[in-house]
Design a protein around this motif. Sequence first.
Motif: not given
Length: 218
Positions: A65-66, A135-137, A70-72
Motif C-alpha cells: 500500500f505504500i 513489508y517495507i517502510t 491503484n484502485d482494485p
Amino acid sequence: MMEKVKLAVKTFLQGMFAHPLYLITHPIKGFYEFKRENKAKTYVAWVYLALMCLLSMVQYLANGFIINRNDPNRFNAYLTIIIVVAPVILVTVGNWSATALMDGKGTMSDIFKLICYSLFPVVIIGFPLVIISNYITLEEVNFINIMSLISMIIMGYMVFFGFMGIHEYSVSKNIFSILATILAVAVIIFICLLFLTLIQQFVSFIIAIYKEIVFRFF
C-alpha cells in the motif's frame, strides 16, 4: 519415461534461466549465437511475455500500500495485457522496418524473441519486489525504486547488444538504427491514431445519416 521428463525439465530451465543469464554476462558472443546457432527458443520468448503480463497484473493488485496507488475496482486485465504487448509489437515492427533499410540481418522473429528475452531481468526482479513491497517502510521505498531501475537498465543493455548481434551492426550503426526505430515507432503510432480517427468519423457520419433517415421517414 522419467529420463525424458528430466531432460525436458532441464532443457526448459536452461532456456528460461541459464541462457538469459549467459546473454547478460557474455553479450557479444551470446547474441551472436542467439541468431547464428539458433539458441533462442520461441517458447521461452512467449513465456517471458506472458510472465511480464502476469507481473503487471500482480503489481497493480498486490504491490504494498505504500507504493500502490491503484484502485482494485478499476483493474482491467485486457487493458493491462495490451499495455505490455503493444510496445513489444511496436518495437518489433519498428525495428524491422528501420533495419530492413539498413542491411539488418535480423528477421522479425529474431527481433521479437530478442525483445521478449530482454524482459528477463524485469520479470526475475519484479516478482520478488512485489513481495518485498508489502513489508517495507516508507524509508525503504528507495530500495524498490533502485532495484526496478536496475532491472530496466539491464533490459536496455540486453536490447542494445541484442540488436548489434542479430543485425551484425557496429556500435555507431546500432545507435543510429535505434534512433531510426524510435522514429519508425512514432510514425506507426501516428498512422494508427489517424486510422482510428478516420474510422470514428466515418462511423459518426453513418450514424448521422441513419438518424436523419429515421427522423424524416419514420
